[in-house]
Enzyme design. Structure first.
Site, PDB file in Angstrom:
ATOM      1  N   GLU A 295      -8.444  -6.730   5.016  1.00 14.00           N
ATOM      2  CA  GLU A 295      -7.576  -7.677   4.282  1.00 14.00           C
ATOM      3  C   GLU A 295      -7.340  -8.543   5.103  1.00 14.00           C
ATOM      4  OE1 GLU A 295      -5.900  -5.544   1.042  1.00 14.00           O
ATOM      5  OE2 GLU A 295      -7.269  -5.138  -0.050  1.00 14.00           O
TER       6      GLU A 295
ATOM      7  N   GLY B 152     -21.678 -16.841 -17.508  1.00  9.87           N
ATOM      8  CA  GLY B 152     -21.563 -15.994 -16.440  1.00  9.87           C
ATOM      9  C   GLY B 152     -22.759 -17.131 -15.276  1.00  9.87           C
TER      10      GLY B 152
ATOM     11  N   TYR C 277     -14.646 -17.469  -6.016  1.00 14.05           N
ATOM     12  CA  TYR C 277     -13.558 -18.054  -6.708  1.00 14.05           C
ATOM     13  C   TYR C 277     -12.586 -18.518  -6.173  1.00 14.05           C
ATOM     14  CZ  TYR C 277     -13.295 -13.118  -5.781  1.00 14.05           C
ATOM     15  OH  TYR C 277     -12.209 -11.998  -5.079  1.00 14.05           O
TER      16      TYR C 277
ATOM     17  N   THR D 199     -21.166 -19.432 -14.599  1.00  8.43           N
ATOM     18  CA  THR D 199     -20.378 -20.508 -13.657  1.00  8.43           C
ATOM     19  C   THR D 199     -20.732 -20.118 -12.004  1.00  8.43           C
ATOM     20  OG1 THR D 199     -18.655 -19.095 -14.337  1.00  8.43           O
ATOM     21  CG2 THR D 199     -18.391 -20.643 -15.317  1.00  8.43           C
ATOM     22  N   PRO D 200     -20.500 -18.876 -11.891  1.00  8.68           N
ATOM     23  CA  PRO D 200     -20.861 -18.983  -9.994  1.00  8.68           C
ATOM     24  C   PRO D 200     -22.431 -19.393 -10.324  1.00  8.68           C
ATOM     25  CG  PRO D 200     -21.215 -17.153 -10.860  1.00  8.68           C
ATOM     26  CD  PRO D 200     -20.590 -17.810 -12.237  1.00  8.68           C
TER      27      PRO D 200
ATOM     28  N   TYR E  55       0.756  -0.808   0.148  1.00 12.58           N
ATOM     29  CA  TYR E  55      -0.019   0.040   0.393  1.00 12.58           C
ATOM     30  C   TYR E  55       0.867   1.385   0.038  1.00 12.58           C
ATOM     31  CZ  TYR E  55      -4.232  -2.508  -0.047  1.00 12.58           C
ATOM     32  OH  TYR E  55      -5.175  -3.097   0.213  1.00 12.58           O
TER      33      TYR E  55
ATOM     34  N   TYR F 247     -11.358 -17.457 -11.604  1.00 15.60           N
ATOM     35  CA  TYR F 247     -12.594 -18.353 -12.058  1.00 15.60           C
ATOM     36  C   TYR F 247     -13.160 -18.864 -11.113  1.00 15.60           C
ATOM     37  CZ  TYR F 247      -9.059 -18.694 -15.912  1.00 15.60           C
ATOM     38  OH  TYR F 247      -8.286 -18.076 -17.189  1.00 15.60           O
TER      39      TYR F 247
ATOM     40  N   ARG G 172      -5.528 -15.083 -12.870  1.00 13.11           N
ATOM     41  CA  ARG G 172      -7.426 -14.641 -13.220  1.00 13.11           C
ATOM     42  C   ARG G 172      -7.780 -15.417 -12.068  1.00 13.11           C
ATOM     43  NH1 ARG G 172      -4.340 -11.755 -15.673  1.00 13.11           N
ATOM     44  NH2 ARG G 172      -4.819 -11.728 -17.946  1.00 13.11           N
TER      45      ARG G 172
END
Length: 375
Positions: free
Chosen positions: A136, A270, A187, A272-273, A94, A203, A201
Site C-alpha cells: 500500500e 456490471g 474505480y 460500468t468498468p 494495522y 464506483y 463506496r
C-alpha cells in the site's frame, strides 16, 4: 516466526475456514466499540450482510494456509491493497486490527486459545500486515503529491440520468490540480457524511481518461435490503455545482495487454468498468461485448457501443446468455472479462470452463469484497 509457530498456525487454520465469520464478527464488534472512528472507513452495509467479516476471515485463512509461501497470495493482496488505498487506510491502522483480531480469536476459542496459539497468530498477523503496509505504501508513493493521498474535493460538473435507476456524474477537482491518469477498469471511492459518520463506496470509471474529468455511473438501490445508502443519498442530494469527496483511481481489473482479442460479458450495472475498457480500445474489431439486462431501457451506453463495436455488440434483453451463445461468440484464446451479479458471473464462468477456456483467461470484477466469494 518460529517453525513451531508456523505449525501452530497451519494446524489451526481450519478453524478460520469453519468459524472465521463468527470470529471476525466478534472482532469487528469489539474494535468498533473501542475505536468508533474506524467506522468511517468500513462499508457498514457489507458489515450488516456479512460479506466483510467473511472476506477478512478468508484473507486470514488463506494467509495461514500459505504461511511458508505468502508470495502466492500476492494477486489477492494487491486487489485488497487497492481497496485499502482508495479508502485511505494507513499503516497505523494495522496494529489496532491485529489487537482486536486476536481478542476475537481468544473469545471464540475460550480455553483452547492458549498463550502459545495467540502468540503464533500474533506473529502471523504481523507478517501479513507488513506485506499489506509495504504494498500500500508503494501505491501511495505512486500518487506523488501528499494532497493526492487523501480524499479530495471534486465538483460535480454534470449529472445525467441514463436509465430508470442509473445516473452518471462527471467530476473535476475543485483545486484545479491536474488529474491523475488511470487504467480503464479502475474505480474511485466517493465519500458522503450521514448521521455523523463518513460512508464510502467504490464506483467504476466509465470513460477512458480525457485529462479533464472522471465519470462514474451510479445505480440507485431501492430493490435490495438494505437499500443503497450512499448511492441513493447521492442521487437525492447532490446536483451540478455541488462538491463531493473522492479518492484518486484504484483497482486491478484491467485489460490483458498480451491478448490479441477481448470478450466482455456484463450483467446489468456490471457494464460500468467494461465501458471504460471499450472506450479505450483503439482497434474495436478486437472486441466483442455481451450485455445482459432486464429490459432494453436498462442498456446504458448502448449507442456508444453500437458506434464503436457495430455487430460485435450483443444485447441480451430479459434473458441470460446461454452455452450456445458463448460457443458462437467467444473464441478460444480470447481474454474474457466478467462483471455483474455474483450468480451471473459464476454461471457464465462455469459454462466457459466447460467449453475449454482457461481459468487464466477469465478476469473478474465483483462489486463486493472479492474474498467473500470463497465459500
Amino acid at each position: 516466526m518460529t517453525e513451531e509457530q508456523k505449525q501452530i498456525v497451519k494446524s489451526t487454520a481450519p478453524i478460520l475456514k469453519e468459524h472465521g465469520k463468527e470470529i471476525t464478527s466478534i472482532f469487528y464488534k469489539k474494535m468498533f466499540a473501542a475505536h468508533p472512528e474506524l467506522l468511517n472507513y468500513f462499508n457498514l452495509t457489507n458489515q450488516e450482510i456479512g460479506t466483510q467479516p467473511l472476506a477478512l476471515a478468508n484473507t486470514v485463512y488463506l494467509a495461514a494456509e500459505n504461511i511458508e509461501q505468502l508470495e502466492v497470495l500476492l494477486p489477492q493482496v494487491k486487489t485488497i491493497a487497492h481497496k485499502h488505498r482508495s479508502l485511505t487506510i494507513k499503516a497505523e491502522h494495522y496494529p489496532i486490527v491485529g489487537e482486536y483480531l486476536l481478542k476475537g480469536i481468544a473469545e471464540y476459542l475460550g480455553d483452547a486459545a492458549t498463550p502459545e496459539l495467540l502468540d503464533a497468530w500474533g506473529a502471523a498477523y504481523g507478517i501479513i500486515a507488513d506485506i499489506f503496509i509495504e504494498v500500500e505504501q508503494e501505491m501511495y508513493d505512486a500518487l506523488g503529491d501528499e494532497r493526492n493521498r487523501d480524499f479530495i474535493a471534486f465538483k460535480i460538473i454534470e449529472k445525467r440520468q441514463i436509465a430508470p435507476n442509473i445516473f452518471t456524474l462527471n467530476l473535476a477537482r475543485n483545486d484545479g490540480s491536474e488529474l491523475v491518469d488511470f487504467t480503464p477498469g479502475q474505480y474511485i471511492s466517493l465519500r458522503v457524511k450521514l448521521n455523523e459518520l463518513f460512508h464510502n463506496r467504490q464506483y467504476s470509471l466509465t470513460k477512458a481518461f480525457d485529462g479533464k474529468s472522471y465519470q462514474v455511473a451510479i445505480k440507485q438501490e431501492n430493490e435490495k435490503d438494505p437499500a443503497g445508502v450512499v448511492s441513493n443519498h447521492i442521487f437525492e442530494n447532490y446536483e451540478v455545482g455541488d462538491t463531493i469527496l473522492a479518492t484518486l483511481p484504484a483497482g486491478d481489473f484491467e485489460l490483458d495487454k498480451t491478448a490479441s482479442s477481448h470478450v466482455f460479458i456484463a450483467g446489468g450495472i456490471g457494464i460500468t468498468p467494461i465501458a471504460a475498457m471499450i472506450d479505450s480500445l483503439e482497434a474495436a474489431n478486437e472486441a466483442q461485448l455481451i450485455h445482459c439486462v432486464r429490459s432494453k431501457e436498462y442498456a446504458v451506453f448502448a449507442e456508444e457501443f453500437r458506434m464503436k463495436l457495430g455487430a460485435k455488440y450483443h444485447l441480451f434483453s430479459n434473458r441470460y446468455v446461454t452455452k450456445a451463445d458463448l460457443v458462437e461468440m467467444v473464441k478460444q484464446g480470447a481474454a474474457i472479462y466478467l462483471c455483474g451479479p455474483v450468480p451471473f458471473m459464476s454461471a457464465v464462468e462455469k459454462i466457459l470452463l466447460e467449453l475449454g477456456h482457461k481459468q487464466l483467461d477469465i478476469h473478474f470484477e465483483a462489486f463486493q469484497p472479492m474474498l467473500s466469494l470463497i465459500r
